[in-house]
Design a protein around this motif. Structure first.
Motif, PDB file in Angstrom:
ATOM      1  N   ALA A  90       0.835  -1.206   0.000  1.00 18.55           N
ATOM      2  CA  ALA A  90       0.000   0.000   0.000  1.00 18.55           C
ATOM      3  C   ALA A  90       0.871   1.258   0.000  1.00 18.55           C
ATOM      4  O   ALA A  90       0.543   2.247  -0.660  1.00 18.55           O
ATOM      5  CB  ALA A  90      -0.932  -0.002   1.203  1.00 18.55           C
ATOM      6  N   VAL A  91       1.979   1.226   0.727  1.00 24.62           N
ATOM      7  CA  VAL A  91       2.908   2.364   0.739  1.00 24.62           C
ATOM      8  C   VAL A  91       3.468   2.572  -0.667  1.00 24.62           C
ATOM      9  O   VAL A  91       3.525   3.698  -1.165  1.00 24.62           O
ATOM     10  CB  VAL A  91       4.061   2.141   1.754  1.00 24.62           C
ATOM     11  CG1 VAL A  91       5.120   3.210   1.623  1.00 24.62           C
ATOM     12  CG2 VAL A  91       3.510   2.107   3.180  1.00 24.62           C
ATOM     13  N   ALA A  92       3.848   1.490  -1.330  1.00 24.10           N
ATOM     14  CA  ALA A  92       4.392   1.578  -2.685  1.00 24.10           C
ATOM     15  C   ALA A  92       3.352   2.126  -3.658  1.00 24.10           C
ATOM     16  O   ALA A  92       3.658   2.978  -4.494  1.00 24.10           O
ATOM     17  CB  ALA A  92       4.891   0.216  -3.145  1.00 24.10           C
ATOM     18  N   MET A  93       2.126   1.650  -3.558  1.00 27.52           N
ATOM     19  CA  MET A  93       1.065   2.146  -4.437  1.00 27.52           C
ATOM     20  C   MET A  93       0.801   3.626  -4.201  1.00 27.52           C
ATOM     21  O   MET A  93       0.587   4.384  -5.150  1.00 27.52           O
ATOM     22  CB  MET A  93      -0.206   1.328  -4.250  1.00 27.52           C
ATOM     23  CG  MET A  93      -0.071  -0.076  -4.804  1.00 27.52           C
ATOM     24  SD  MET A  93      -1.561  -1.056  -4.647  1.00 27.52           S
ATOM     25  CE  MET A  93      -2.593  -0.239  -5.839  1.00 27.52           C
ATOM     26  N   ALA A  94       0.849   4.059  -2.948  1.00 30.50           N
ATOM     27  CA  ALA A  94       0.666   5.476  -2.638  1.00 30.50           C
ATOM     28  C   ALA A  94       1.790   6.314  -3.244  1.00 30.50           C
ATOM     29  O   ALA A  94       1.542   7.405  -3.775  1.00 30.50           O
ATOM     30  CB  ALA A  94       0.601   5.682  -1.125  1.00 30.50           C
ATOM     31  N   LEU A  95       3.017   5.814  -3.196  1.00 25.99           N
ATOM     32  CA  LEU A  95       4.146   6.523  -3.812  1.00 25.99           C
ATOM     33  C   LEU A  95       3.944   6.677  -5.315  1.00 25.99           C
ATOM     34  O   LEU A  95       4.182   7.745  -5.879  1.00 25.99           O
ATOM     35  CB  LEU A  95       5.453   5.775  -3.547  1.00 25.99           C
ATOM     36  CG  LEU A  95       6.042   5.910  -2.169  1.00 25.99           C
ATOM     37  CD1 LEU A  95       7.132   4.873  -1.955  1.00 25.99           C
ATOM     38  CD2 LEU A  95       6.601   7.306  -1.975  1.00 25.99           C
ATOM     39  N   VAL A  96       3.505   5.610  -5.960  1.00 26.27           N
ATOM     40  CA  VAL A  96       3.260   5.666  -7.404  1.00 26.27           C
ATOM     41  C   VAL A  96       2.192   6.711  -7.708  1.00 26.27           C
ATOM     42  O   VAL A  96       2.347   7.522  -8.622  1.00 26.27           O
ATOM     43  CB  VAL A  96       2.854   4.275  -7.940  1.00 26.27           C
ATOM     44  CG1 VAL A  96       2.345   4.366  -9.372  1.00 26.27           C
ATOM     45  CG2 VAL A  96       4.026   3.309  -7.849  1.00 26.27           C
ATOM     46  N   GLU A  97       1.119   6.713  -6.948  1.00 27.51           N
ATOM     47  CA  GLU A  97       0.043   7.690  -7.160  1.00 27.51           C
ATOM     48  C   GLU A  97       0.545   9.116  -6.946  1.00 27.51           C
ATOM     49  O   GLU A  97       0.230  10.015  -7.722  1.00 27.51           O
ATOM     50  CB  GLU A  97      -1.136   7.399  -6.234  1.00 27.51           C
ATOM     51  CG  GLU A  97      -1.903   6.154  -6.593  1.00 27.51           C
ATOM     52  CD  GLU A  97      -2.551   6.237  -7.967  1.00 27.51           C
ATOM     53  OE1 GLU A  97      -3.090   7.306  -8.327  1.00 27.51           O
ATOM     54  OE2 GLU A  97      -2.498   5.236  -8.693  1.00 27.51           O
ATOM     55  N   GLU A  98       1.319   9.333  -5.893  1.00 27.12           N
ATOM     56  CA  GLU A  98       1.836  10.668  -5.587  1.00 27.12           C
ATOM     57  C   GLU A  98       2.781  11.179  -6.672  1.00 27.12           C
ATOM     58  O   GLU A  98       2.794  12.369  -6.983  1.00 27.12           O
ATOM     59  CB  GLU A  98       2.584  10.662  -4.251  1.00 27.12           C
ATOM     60  CG  GLU A  98       1.690  10.501  -3.048  1.00 27.12           C
ATOM     61  CD  GLU A  98       2.488  10.277  -1.768  1.00 27.12           C
ATOM     62  OE1 GLU A  98       3.683  10.646  -1.721  1.00 27.12           O
ATOM     63  OE2 GLU A  98       1.919   9.702  -0.826  1.00 27.12           O
ATOM     64  N   LEU A  99       3.576  10.282  -7.232  1.00 31.13           N
ATOM     65  CA  LEU A  99       4.594  10.692  -8.192  1.00 31.13           C
ATOM     66  C   LEU A  99       4.123  10.619  -9.641  1.00 31.13           C
ATOM     67  O   LEU A  99       4.858  10.994 -10.544  1.00 31.13           O
ATOM     68  CB  LEU A  99       5.843   9.829  -8.013  1.00 31.13           C
ATOM     69  CG  LEU A  99       6.532   9.989  -6.664  1.00 31.13           C
ATOM     70  CD1 LEU A  99       7.621   8.944  -6.490  1.00 31.13           C
ATOM     71  CD2 LEU A  99       7.109  11.391  -6.529  1.00 31.13           C
ATOM     72  N   ASP A 134       9.680   8.559 -13.838  1.00 32.12           N
ATOM     73  CA  ASP A 134       9.351   7.295 -14.487  1.00 32.12           C
ATOM     74  C   ASP A 134       9.401   6.215 -13.417  1.00 32.12           C
ATOM     75  O   ASP A 134      10.471   5.755 -13.027  1.00 32.12           O
ATOM     76  CB  ASP A 134      10.357   7.018 -15.603  1.00 32.12           C
ATOM     77  CG  ASP A 134      10.041   5.745 -16.378  1.00 32.12           C
ATOM     78  OD1 ASP A 134       8.956   5.171 -16.167  1.00 32.12           O
ATOM     79  OD2 ASP A 134      10.878   5.325 -17.187  1.00 32.12           O
ATOM     80  N   LEU A 135       8.237   5.837 -12.897  1.00 27.67           N
ATOM     81  CA  LEU A 135       8.144   4.922 -11.762  1.00 27.67           C
ATOM     82  C   LEU A 135       7.201   3.776 -12.103  1.00 27.67           C
ATOM     83  O   LEU A 135       6.067   4.011 -12.537  1.00 27.67           O
ATOM     84  CB  LEU A 135       7.638   5.677 -10.531  1.00 27.67           C
ATOM     85  CG  LEU A 135       7.500   4.924  -9.230  1.00 27.67           C
ATOM     86  CD1 LEU A 135       8.845   4.380  -8.765  1.00 27.67           C
ATOM     87  CD2 LEU A 135       6.928   5.829  -8.159  1.00 27.67           C
ATOM     88  N   THR A 136       7.684   2.550 -11.922  1.00 29.04           N
ATOM     89  CA  THR A 136       6.893   1.355 -12.193  1.00 29.04           C
ATOM     90  C   THR A 136       6.859   0.508 -10.935  1.00 29.04           C
ATOM     91  O   THR A 136       7.863   0.366 -10.248  1.00 29.04           O
ATOM     92  CB  THR A 136       7.521   0.537 -13.345  1.00 29.04           C
ATOM     93  OG1 THR A 136       7.615   1.362 -14.499  1.00 29.04           O
ATOM     94  CG2 THR A 136       6.701  -0.682 -13.666  1.00 29.04           C
ATOM     95  N   LEU A 137       5.694  -0.077 -10.643  1.00 32.35           N
ATOM     96  CA  LEU A 137       5.542  -0.969  -9.497  1.00 32.35           C
ATOM     97  C   LEU A 137       5.167  -2.355 -10.003  1.00 32.35           C
ATOM     98  O   LEU A 137       4.196  -2.509 -10.737  1.00 32.35           O
ATOM     99  CB  LEU A 137       4.470  -0.440  -8.543  1.00 32.35           C
ATOM    100  CG  LEU A 137       4.102  -1.335  -7.350  1.00 32.35           C
ATOM    101  CD1 LEU A 137       5.313  -1.592  -6.473  1.00 32.35           C
ATOM    102  CD2 LEU A 137       2.972  -0.710  -6.556  1.00 32.35           C
ATOM    103  N   LEU A 138       5.954  -3.347  -9.616  1.00 32.99           N
ATOM    104  CA  LEU A 138       5.682  -4.748  -9.925  1.00 32.99           C
ATOM    105  C   LEU A 138       5.564  -5.503  -8.609  1.00 32.99           C
ATOM    106  O   LEU A 138       6.097  -5.069  -7.592  1.00 32.99           O
ATOM    107  CB  LEU A 138       6.814  -5.341 -10.763  1.00 32.99           C
ATOM    108  CG  LEU A 138       7.146  -4.624 -12.068  1.00 32.99           C
ATOM    109  CD1 LEU A 138       8.385  -5.242 -12.706  1.00 32.99           C
ATOM    110  CD2 LEU A 138       5.977  -4.674 -13.021  1.00 32.99           C
ATOM    111  N   ALA A 139       4.892  -6.662  -8.653  1.00 31.81           N
ATOM    112  CA  ALA A 139       4.730  -7.447  -7.427  1.00 31.81           C
ATOM    113  C   ALA A 139       4.823  -8.936  -7.735  1.00 31.81           C
ATOM    114  O   ALA A 139       4.261  -9.398  -8.730  1.00 31.81           O
ATOM    115  CB  ALA A 139       3.394  -7.133  -6.766  1.00 31.81           C
ATOM    116  N   HIS A 140       5.535  -9.657  -6.884  1.00 29.53           N
ATOM    117  CA  HIS A 140       5.578 -11.118  -6.983  1.00 29.53           C
ATOM    118  C   HIS A 140       4.317 -11.687  -6.336  1.00 29.53           C
ATOM    119  O   HIS A 140       3.851 -11.173  -5.314  1.00 29.53           O
ATOM    120  CB  HIS A 140       6.787 -11.674  -6.239  1.00 29.53           C
ATOM    121  CG  HIS A 140       8.088 -11.376  -6.894  1.00 29.53           C
ATOM    122  ND1 HIS A 140       9.283 -11.462  -6.235  1.00 29.53           N
ATOM    123  CD2 HIS A 140       8.401 -11.000  -8.161  1.00 29.53           C
ATOM    124  CE1 HIS A 140      10.263 -11.160  -7.058  1.00 29.53           C
ATOM    125  NE2 HIS A 140       9.755 -10.853  -8.230  1.00 29.53           N
ATOM    126  N   ALA A 141       3.800 -12.767  -6.898  1.00 28.45           N
ATOM    127  CA  ALA A 141       2.616 -13.428  -6.341  1.00 28.45           C
ATOM    128  C   ALA A 141       2.966 -14.259  -5.107  1.00 28.45           C
ATOM    129  O   ALA A 141       2.091 -14.604  -4.314  1.00 28.45           O
ATOM    130  CB  ALA A 141       1.970 -14.318  -7.392  1.00 28.45           C
TER     131      ALA A 141
END
Length: 77
Positions: free
Chosen positions: A45-54, A60-67
């Protein structure tokens, strides 16, 4: 730059802020990839908030996640 992370809720924001604030050589543009290694805390959630803020800042910010948790090194492969 690639930043793999696991359970870094308390430190992820400071880490990303420091990386973004680092000086870049003239003509270079930073591309930042955050990789959540299936964190068990609130780091995703912190990472997603950073992406939204930036999103509109020109970064150029990308968020990936391992299952599933595969180790931070898997984020670099």
């Amino acid at each position: 730059m690639v930043i793999p992370f696991y359970d870094e809720e308390a430190t992820l924001r400071a880490c990303v802020d420091r990386v973004i604030a680092a000086p870049m050589p003239a003509g270079w543009k930073m591309s930042l990839v955050l990789i959540d290694d299936h964190s068990g805390d609130n780091t995703g959630a912190v990472a997603m908030a950073l992406v939204e803020e930036l999103r509109g800042s020109g970064e150029d910010l990308t968020l990936l996640a391992h299952a599933e948790n595969r180790g931070k090194g898997a984020g670099l492969r």
